[in-house]
Design a protein around this motif. Structure first.
Motif, mmCIF file in Angstrom:
data_model
loop_
_atom_site.group_PDB
_atom_site.id
_atom_site.type_symbol
_atom_site.label_atom_id
_atom_site.label_comp_id
_atom_site.label_asym_id
_atom_site.label_seq_id
_atom_site.Cartn_x
_atom_site.Cartn_y
_atom_site.Cartn_z
ATOM 1 N N GLN A 166 -28.918 -46.932 54.683
ATOM 2 C CA GLN A 166 -29.585 -45.644 54.527
ATOM 3 C C GLN A 166 -31.090 -45.830 54.370
ATOM 4 O O GLN A 166 -31.889 -45.132 55.005
ATOM 5 N N GLU A 167 -31.477 -46.783 53.530
ATOM 6 C CA GLU A 167 -32.902 -47.058 53.354
ATOM 7 C C GLU A 167 -33.524 -47.590 54.645
ATOM 8 O O GLU A 167 -34.671 -47.274 54.978
ATOM 9 N N TYR A 168 -32.738 -48.378 55.368
ATOM 10 C CA TYR A 168 -33.232 -48.923 56.636
ATOM 11 C C TYR A 168 -33.473 -47.805 57.648
ATOM 12 O O TYR A 168 -34.501 -47.774 58.335
ATOM 13 N N PHE A 169 -32.537 -46.874 57.729
ATOM 14 C CA PHE A 169 -32.707 -45.753 58.659
ATOM 15 C C PHE A 169 -33.878 -44.864 58.239
ATOM 16 O O PHE A 169 -34.572 -44.299 59.101
ATOM 17 N N GLU A 170 -34.095 -44.728 56.946
ATOM 18 C CA GLU A 170 -35.242 -43.943 56.486
ATOM 19 C C GLU A 170 -36.556 -44.592 56.920
ATOM 20 O O GLU A 170 -37.511 -43.891 57.292
#
Length: 374
Positions: A308-312
């Motif tokens: 999720q943090e990577y996609f953000e």
């Protein structure tokens, strides 16, 4: 004028004309025939022995130029030219950083000594040094004179952080291109590793962070003083279990070692800053146990991948790219408007008959402020 057709010296179709003033002219249609005849070539016998000798000599030259070892890469021990890079264990006392965009007070640099050794004659050797952005070198291209057999050349350069962001790798590559006497081009290269202190410095560890990563090992925990002696103050003793890494870009990463379990935790407020410290930790642990002749050491990660943090981060990067394109188009429009107003003002000033500016000066000043703001 009158004309007749006749035969003149075996030339048929000659047109004879007589003009009113008495000029007689004989002419014909077509082009003049070529009277050139190629001379006879002196015939001589072919010397097959000389031709065979010449053919063998040419085949020998072709074989020498197309040998397998000239095309396929050789082992490092057999290379005609070798290049080695030696990174200084300490940072430069006086920083060699040039035009750095980092907002930190002092941007450190580290010296890299590159040596080129040649066993044969190396023609037109060129050295290229590459590091990944945002890192930079003081000089990345070197051109040398031809290297004689058993000769060497040495260059010294410095690496520093140029842009205000953390690098993804602390690696560099040196590549030498040259020609051997037969005219065949060759390349020799090597890689080097840069110290972690080039992009961060010791700082007090933080107790809380937004992003955390836990590394499990199959060996008892090692004191951080042993693993990171260059980041630990000697006054902290031998049992330091928390280290802080302050990056030049402003963010901080904390490394924690468990006293009871075989775990290490890396935490930071920025997800991308976890990578360098994690990679350095794994590398130093592997080197530590390798010196102890431990061959079964392993690091594992059992937690959930922070997708999720990577996609953000990807979305944020995409948004920045869109904004960059938008501002580039806006800047282009304002620049065109600025030049158009300049041309009109110049025309007014060149006019011999003074005319009112019709607020063109106000438009020029306002457009200039908009261009400067973008």
């Amino acid at each position: 004028m009158w004309a007749i057709t006749t035969i003149l010296r075996d030339l048929k179709g000659v047109i004879v004309t007589l003009s009113d003033d008495g000029h007689l002219q004989c002419s014909y249609l077509g082009t003049d025939p070529s009277l050139f005849q190629a001379p006879k070539v002196d015939s001589r016998e072919i010397n097959y022995e000389e031709m065979n000798a010449e053919m063998k000599e040419l085949q020998k030259i072709i074989r020498e130029a197309t040998k397998t070892q000239d095309i396929l890469p050789e082992s490092e021990k057999q290379r005609d030219v070798t290049v080695t890079a030696e990174v200084s264990p300490n940072l430069d006392e006086e920083s060699q950083a040039i035009d750095s965009e980092v907002k930190a007070g002092a941007v450190p640099s580290v010296t890299v000594k590159i040596t080129i050794q040649s066993r044969v004659t190396a023609q037109k050797p060129n050295l290229a040094v590459c590091v990944q952005a945002p890192l930079a070198v003081t000089c990345d291209q070197f051109v040398f004179d031809d290297l004689e057999p058993d000769s060497s050349e040495t260059v010294v350069l410095s690496v520093f952080l140029k842009e205000n962001c953390s690098p993804s790798e602390l690696e560099g590559t040196c590549m030498v291109s040259y020609n051997i006497p037969t005219g065949i081009p060759r390349v020799s290269q090597c890689s080097f590793s840069l110290p972690l202190k080039l992009v961060c410095f010791p700082a007090p560890p933080a107790k809380a962070a937004n992003h955390k990563l836990t590394i499990d090992t199959n060996k008892p925990p090692i004191s951080l003083v042993t693993i990171f002696p260059d980041f630990v103050d000697s006054s902290e003793g031998d049992q330091a279990n928390a280290l802080g890494f302050q990056f030049l870009t402003g963010s901080k990463t904390t490394l924690l070692a468990s006293k009871t379990s075989q775990r290490y935790r890396i935490q930071s407020d920025e997800l991308e800053d976890l990578w360098l410290v994690t990679k350095e930790l794994v590398h130093r642990l592997e080197e530590h146990f390798k010196k102890s002749n431990c061959k079964d050491f392993a690091c594992t990660f059992s937690g959930s991948i922070p997708l999720q943090e990577y996609f953000e981060l990807i979305d944020r990067h995409f948004e920045l790219r869109l904004n960059a394109e938008k501002y580039q188009e806006l800047l282009s429009e304002r620049a065109v408007q600025f030049r158009a107003i300049e041309r009109r003002l110049l025309t007014r000033f060149k006019d011999k008959t003074p005319a009112p500016l019709q607020h063109l000066d106000t438009l020029l000043e306002g457009t200039f402020r908009e261009v400067s703001a973008v």
